[in-house]
Design a protein around this motif. Structure first.
Motif, short mmCIF file in Angstrom:
data_model
loop_
_atom_site.label_atom_id
_atom_site.label_comp_id
_atom_site.label_asym_id
_atom_site.label_seq_id
_atom_site.Cartn_x
_atom_site.Cartn_y
_atom_site.Cartn_z
N ALA A 279 0.85 -1.20 0.00
CA ALA A 279 0.00 0.00 0.00
C ALA A 279 0.88 1.24 0.00
N ALA A 282 -1.09 4.70 0.87
CA ALA A 282 -1.67 4.85 2.21
C ALA A 282 -0.66 4.51 3.30
N ALA A 286 -3.32 2.54 5.74
CA ALA A 286 -4.13 1.61 4.94
C ALA A 286 -5.22 0.99 5.82
N GLN A 290 -5.72 -4.61 5.44
CA GLN A 290 -4.45 -4.59 4.71
C GLN A 290 -3.27 -4.64 5.67
#
Ligand SMILES: Cc1cc2nc3c(=O)[nH]c(=O)nc-3n(C[C@H](O)[C@H](O)[C@H](O)COP(=O)(O)OP(=O)(O)OC[C@H]3O[C@@H](n4cnc5c(N)ncnc54)[C@H](O)[C@@H]3O)c2cc1C
Ligand code: SF4
Ligand code: FES
Lengths: 571, 237
Positions: A279, A282, A286, A290
């Motif tokens: 990710a 982010a 995230a 995740q």
């Protein structure tokens, strides 16, 4: 049963199993519905001081500016990826605000703004601020005042008494429950017109877990053995911030997801911020799932700190800032031998909340006559993923409804006899560990079960991994049938561990089989071999039911009566 | 915030010289049961871990209580080297000696498990006198510390066990229950019944202050009792 001793028998109108928020709310509402009812509360640990309700930090209710029941409901369904029972989710969203008022009448204080309005806090997974809290003591505040209220009612309180199994009549009605006084070691037969099950689920079945020790799935295992249907059992909510403290019992205690949003960094043992791999935008902000999956992968692939956790670091915010903002978390990190103000703290995905549970209707009626189920033991409200604040809300809302329904049923249902032989069977099975002079050690079996669940049925699942977990569970079941405890009935911890692990195995088996069934990814259930959500095939919930020793699994279409994917505007 | 006091066990304990082990001495209710255990040390380790290790590997019948391991439930309270602590919140360094006893002033059920019934009976007596009421308070109000100490009690019983008046066997209601009462009477419905004010209640307090010293949550029941005795019954809001 120990030969020659006739167990004590108590007849009550309503038997409530569990003294968390759900159990105590059920007690209060049953008593408010009909004062003259005889109510018995059975609690495996201290009344109102066992289970997890006492540890909660926030309560979700749509009372803040810009919020509405519809918005809370929509958030529940989005978070649950439309697996929720929409009727139950609606009841939660629409009743939670009343519950806050009711708790206020019992004397609960919640944080307020200077003009007296309830403070509503932001929380990941909510589109509007709706997290209501009492400083950092929300659960303590709620449970202390609920306990006071229950003490005013004076029900029969059986503390340090555990429920072993439900009793059923020849026609299949639930007629009571067999109990074991953990101090005296003596059984009690509790005959009841209605039983309310509220033991708080089985989130303890993983290597790292946050719940209190009593929550070994006793209620779910009892429901299962009595033939009730369970749903969504593959759905287990993990948080990313369990203390990774090796074999110490403080492992699994929570730091806070807030630390990620405050700018915390997550690294593996090589110092790599691994969220950059899955990710990159982010990063640590995230989604919870995740983060949980990425952390899990780092740990099981050997890039964790002491094979135990990844490293969460907020020290770059400045020691003073961290100490000021998160005093309790700093204390907790120090307890684990680290220090949040000056460096990283090892954390691991921690099993936190059992999303699945007994199939119930909006009044908590299970699929068995005479049995109501409320709180974390019930399934359907949260769908495929849970959000902080909706747990304590569920327990109070549905506990209250279970109490009212129980009061009505108590006037309709007679006391009934249990089918012949049942009591003796149950007592014999539960006393077996005391009768062996050699056998297996329950704690060792529990450790292996938790390891197998972590390896095979954790945040990242595959068919092969789940099958390995299922095989291990089968082996452990055989070994658990041979556990041994010292031949003494009073206060015998090992005996209770043996009973606990039997229940944990029963529940773990359902989790694994349900996870095998769902060949897609949804919410917290991530199948690495079926990584996509499949709305065409899987807007269906998995239902499990035991038929003797055989587990029957089935899936049913979710009734999309208010909202459906793609039709997400408020109803 | 009233966090949990963490007293390191090593500051109160003496090094045992037995490297890598923790020497645990437990007051057993059966005087013939084993009472001294050498438990392998680990990092991190709390008193609860030491007790669990002794139970798992040395004597399966050793009895003690715990639930949340987060300092919330109050059930793991024991006396460690003479002072009350929460076993789950008290770190232990390797190579130390721990002497663990049940809380005083309460009947022993078994080993470290005490019967909390006298404590709960007094608490119940108080809450049956106190009507629950809608209390609205602004967070951060003036008497916040005082208010908190009446509300954030985890009913661990340490104060009751430490109070010489409660321990003397008289019907004294004890610090936690009186603090609970004081909190409510200081609120809007301020009418304290005679039994709460009398010798079983506030006037029975000898102002020893042991309760506030031992409270593992750093609450201050003594302050509440004192303030109520002085007739200070202002609203908190
Ligand atoms: C650390 C932590 C923090 C949390 N924070 C939040 C939060 O901030 N907001 C939120 O909404 N949710 C939170 N949750 C989830 C929340 O705690 C649960 O949703 C909720 O407490 C469940 O309530 P309950 O009444 O169903 O069960 P619990 O409160 O867990 O109570 C279970 C009861 O059953 C009893 N019991 C168990 N087995 C038996 C048996 N065999 N016989 C008799 N009694 C038995 C136990 O002794 C206990 O009294 C948190 C959970 C944890 C672990
Ligand atoms: S006032 Fe403090 S010491 Fe007394 S019972 Fe409450 S938490 Fe324990
Ligand atoms: S186990 Fe709950 S306070 Fe220690």
């Amino acid at each position: 049963m120990m030969p020659g001793t006739a167990p004590q028998t108590i007849a009550t109108d309503i038997a409530i199993i569990g003294s968390g928020a759900a159990g105590l709310m059920a007690t209060i509402h049953a008593s408010d519905s009909a004062r003259d009812l005889d109510i018995t509360v059975v609690s495996k640990g201290a009344v109102a001081r066992s289970g997890c309700s006492i540890m909660t930090l926030g309560f979700n209710a749509a009372v803040g500016p810009g919020d509405s029941v519809e918005t809370h409901f929509t958030d529940l369904l989005r978070r649950g990826e439309f697996l929720n029972d929409q009727q139950l989710a609606w009841v939660l969203a629409s009743t939670a605000p009343e519950m806050i008022d009711e708790l206020g009448r019992y004397g609960c204080l919640f944080d307020r703004t200077p003009d007296g309005a309830l403070t509503v806090l932001p929380f990941a997974g909510q589109s509007v601020n709706r997290h209501i809290a009492r400083r950092e003591q929300t659960g303590l505040e709620i449970m202390s005042r609920l306990r006071d209220q229950v003490l005013r009612i004076e029900p029969r309180l059986l503390e340090d008494v555990r429920a072993l199994d439900l009793l059923r009549s020849d026609s299949g009605d639930v007629t009571g429950v067999v109990l074991l006084d953990m101090r005296s070691g003596k059984p009690i037969i509790l005959s009841a017109r209605v039983v309310v099950m509220a033991t708080g689920g089985a989130a303890t079945i993983y290597r790292v877990a946050s719940p209190a020790r009593e929550k070994t799935g006793d209620g779910l295992a009892m429901c299962l053995r009595a033939g009730a249907e369970l749903r969504d059992m593959e759905m287990m909510q993990f948080l990313s911030v369990g203390l990774a403290a090796g074999p110490s019992r403080i492992s699994g205690l929570l730091l806070s997801e807030v630390l990620r949003f405050a700018g915390g960094h997550l690294t593996n043992v090589a110092g790599h911020r691994f969220m950059a791999d899955s990710a990159p935008e982010a990063m640590e902000r995230a989604s919870l799932e995740q983060i949980v999956r990425a952390s899990y992968t780092e740990i099981v692939e050997g890039r964790g700190w002491q094979n135990d956790g990844v490293l969460l670091d907020v020290s770059h915010l400045g020691a003073g800032v961290v100490a000021d903002r998160y005093p309790e978390l700093v204390d907790r990190s120090r307890l684990a031998g680290h220090d949040l103000t000056t460096g990283p703290v090892p954390v691991a995905p921690t099993s936190h909340f059992q999303i699945g549970g007994a199939v119930i209707d909006a009044d908590c009626q299970s699929t068995l006559p005479g049995l109501l189920v409320a709180g974390e033991d019930a399934g359907g409200v949260h769908g495929a993923a849970w959000n902080g604040g909706n747990g304590i809300a569920e327990s109070t809302v549905f506990g209250a409804r279970a109490g009212e329904r129980a009061a009505r049923l108590a006037t309709e249902r007679p006391h009934q006899d249990a089918a012949a032989g049942q009591i003796a069977d149950i007592l014999e099975r539960h006393h077996a560990p005391l009768t062996r002079d050699q056998g297996t050690v329950p704690a060792t079996i529990a450790d292996r079960l938790k390891e197998a669940m972590w390896q095979g049925a954790g945040p990242v699942r595959t068919e092969a991994g789940l099958r390995r977990a299922a095989d291990t569970i089968d082996e452990l079941r055989d070994e658990a049938a041979q556990t041994m405890a010292p031949a003494l009935i009073e206060s015998n911890p090992r005996w209770h561990e043996a009973l606990d692990v039997g229940n944990q195995i029963d529940v773990a088996a359902v989790v694994v089989q349900s996870a095998l069934e769902r060949e897609e990814t949804r919410g917290v259930h991530f199948r690495d071999d079926h990584p996509d959500r499949d709305d065409a095939g899987w807007l269906r919930y998995v239902v499990a039911r035991a038929d003797g020793n055989r587990l029957e699994l089935d899936s049913r279409a979710v009734a999309l009566d208010r909202l459906a994917p793609g039709r997400e505007e408020a109803p | 915030m009233a966090g949990n006091k963490t007293r390191r066990a090593d500051s109160a304990a003496t090094p045992s010289g037995n490297n890598g082990f923790v020497k645990l001495t437990v007051r057993r209710s059966d005087p013939t049961a084993p009472a001294v255990f050498d438990v392998p040390g680990a990092e991190p380790m709390v008193v609860l871990d030491v007790l669990l290790a002794a139970q798992q590997h040395r004597d399966a019948s050793l009895a003690f209580r715990f639930s949340c391991r987060a300092g919330r439930c109050g059930t793991c309270t024991v006396r460690l080297n003479g002072s009350a602590v929460l076993a789950c919140q008290t770190p232990v360094a390797v190579s130390t000696e721990l002497v663990v006893e049940p809380l005083g002033g309460l009947p022993v059920v078994k080993d470290l498990v005490v019967d909390m019934a006298p404590f709960h009976a007094r608490w119940s007596e108080i809450v049956r006198l106190v009507e629950p009421g809608p209390v609205v308070t602004a967070s951060g109000g003036t008497d916040q510390t005082l208010l908190d100490s009446s509300r954030e009690c985890i009913s661990c019983g340490a104060c009751y066990a430490a109070c010489p008046v409660a321990a003397s066997g008289r019907a004294f209601l004890g610090p936690a229950a009186l603090a609970r009462a004081a909190g409510d009477y200081a609120g809007p419905a301020a009418r304290a019944p005679a039994s709460v004010m009398g010798s079983r209640g506030f006037t029975g307090c000898h102002s020893v202050g042991a309760c506030s010293v031992v409270c593992p949550r750093d609450l201050d029941p003594a302050l509440l009792i004192r303030s109520l005795r002085r007739g200070r019954r202002g609203r908190f809001t």
